[in-house]
Design an enzyme around this catalytic site. Sequence first.
Site, PDB file in Angstrom:
ATOM      1  N   SER A  15      -1.570 -63.780  -2.720  1.00  0.00           N
ATOM      2  CA  SER A  15      -2.277 -63.436  -1.782  1.00  0.00           C
ATOM      3  C   SER A  15      -3.755 -64.297  -2.259  1.00  0.00           C
ATOM      4  CB  SER A  15      -2.663 -62.071  -1.572  1.00  0.00           C
ATOM      5  OG  SER A  15      -3.265 -61.371  -2.579  1.00  0.00           O
ATOM      6  N   ARG A  67       6.696 -68.704 -26.986  1.00  0.00           N
ATOM      7  CA  ARG A  67       5.444 -68.815 -25.917  1.00  0.00           C
ATOM      8  C   ARG A  67       5.002 -70.213 -25.705  1.00  0.00           C
ATOM      9  NH1 ARG A  67       2.553 -64.897 -23.602  1.00  0.00           N
ATOM     10  NH2 ARG A  67       3.585 -63.281 -25.066  1.00  0.00           N
ATOM     11  N   ILE A  94       0.501 -64.307 -20.976  1.00  0.00           N
ATOM     12  CA  ILE A  94      -0.720 -64.682 -21.534  1.00  0.00           C
ATOM     13  C   ILE A  94      -0.289 -65.985 -22.299  1.00  0.00           C
ATOM     14  CG2 ILE A  94      -1.644 -63.935 -23.764  1.00  0.00           C
ATOM     15  CD1 ILE A  94      -1.216 -61.096 -23.196  1.00  0.00           C
ATOM     16  N   HIS A 111      -9.787 -61.394 -12.781  1.00  0.00           N
ATOM     17  CA  HIS A 111      -9.205 -60.147 -13.266  1.00  0.00           C
ATOM     18  C   HIS A 111      -9.897 -58.975 -12.416  1.00  0.00           C
ATOM     19  CE1 HIS A 111      -8.108 -57.430 -16.577  1.00  0.00           C
ATOM     20  NE2 HIS A 111      -9.394 -56.716 -16.429  1.00  0.00           N
ATOM     21  N   GLU A 145      -9.389 -65.019 -26.493  1.00  0.00           N
ATOM     22  CA  GLU A 145      -9.597 -63.832 -26.565  1.00  0.00           C
ATOM     23  C   GLU A 145      -9.296 -63.396 -25.010  1.00  0.00           C
ATOM     24  OE1 GLU A 145     -12.318 -60.260 -27.736  1.00  0.00           O
ATOM     25  OE2 GLU A 145     -12.870 -62.093 -28.369  1.00  0.00           O
ATOM     26  N   LEU A 146      -8.237 -62.517 -24.587  1.00  0.00           N
ATOM     27  CA  LEU A 146      -8.154 -61.879 -23.355  1.00  0.00           C
ATOM     28  C   LEU A 146      -9.284 -61.491 -22.580  1.00  0.00           C
ATOM     29  CD1 LEU A 146      -5.220 -61.599 -21.576  1.00  0.00           C
ATOM     30  CD2 LEU A 146      -5.374 -59.272 -22.412  1.00  0.00           C
TER      31      LEU A 146
HETATM   32  C1  GRF Z   1      -4.848 -59.617  -8.411  1.00  0.00           C
HETATM   33  O1  GRF Z   1      -5.438 -58.413  -8.523  1.00  0.00           O
HETATM   34  C2  GRF Z   1      -5.665 -60.461  -9.709  1.00  0.00           C
HETATM   35  O2  GRF Z   1      -6.763 -59.830  -9.926  1.00  0.00           O
HETATM   36  C3  GRF Z   1      -4.731 -60.138 -10.604  1.00  0.00           C
HETATM   37  O3  GRF Z   1      -3.438 -60.039 -10.216  1.00  0.00           O
HETATM   38  C4  GRF Z   1      -3.461 -59.856  -8.865  1.00  0.00           C
HETATM   39  C5  GRF Z   1      -2.867 -61.040  -8.159  1.00  0.00           C
HETATM   40  O4  GRF Z   1      -2.558 -60.752  -6.542  1.00  0.00           O
HETATM   41  N1  GRF Z   1      -4.984 -60.861 -11.751  1.00  0.00           N
HETATM   42  P1  GRF Z   1      -1.953 -61.637  -5.840  1.00  0.00           P
HETATM   43  O5  GRF Z   1      -0.553 -62.290  -6.320  1.00  0.00           O
HETATM   44  O6  GRF Z   1      -2.972 -62.930  -5.744  1.00  0.00           O
HETATM   45  O7  GRF Z   1      -1.663 -61.095  -4.357  1.00  0.00           O
END
Ligand code: GRF
Length: 192
Positions: A15, A67, A94, A111, A145-146
């Site tokens: 989305s 990875r 990751i 995030h 770093e995450l």
């Molecule tokens: C979002 O909430 C984003 O913050 C997180 O993963 C979700 C992805 O949603 N990293 P979409 O696939 O863009 O609908």
Amino acid sequence: MRRVKTAVLISGNGSNLQAILDAAKAPDYPAEIALVISNVETAYGLTRAQNAGVTTVTIPHGNYASRESFDRMVDASLKSHGIELVVMAGFMRILSDWFVNEWQGKLINIHPSLLPKYKGLHTHARAIEAGDAEHGATVHWVTPELDSGEIIAQASTPIAADDTPETLKQKIHALEHTLYPEAVKKVARHMQ
Ligand code: GRF
């Protein structure tokens, strides 16, 4: 106007990808969404990209022994398409330090928390449990770093007394759909 060649990395619904694709239709949008890469073959975001006429590549992570060998494949695909900016939008892998260093300064993520609060998973439940007054989303540069790179943009919303992790997640998603296209615009402008 030169547009910055941009790739979006996804794993699922996409989305946020859709919000960026929609924004990128504006003639003055500084980024061109030239490639979408998914590590999941069934990700709905791939359909969204195809509907928008964007090239898609699927790289199933299960096919790679390490990875880094997966990341090298993603890197090769990005480079072969001349990508300058990489946008992670619900990409549930990751990335190795090698990849992050290779793309540092050209790699951003969204995030679902007001970083530096709640790095990692289950951010909505953690914010409710802590009794926070607000929750939000952060777009940031990706560093090894995450969830710790420099913040590019944030948006927040109050947490209502009857919010559940699910209702809060929906509210944050809605915020993200405005926040992320704006943040990509800001970053791409600087790269033009
Ligand atoms: C979002 O909430 C984003 O913050 C997180 O993963 C979700 C992805 O949603 N990293 P979409 O696939 O863009 O609908």
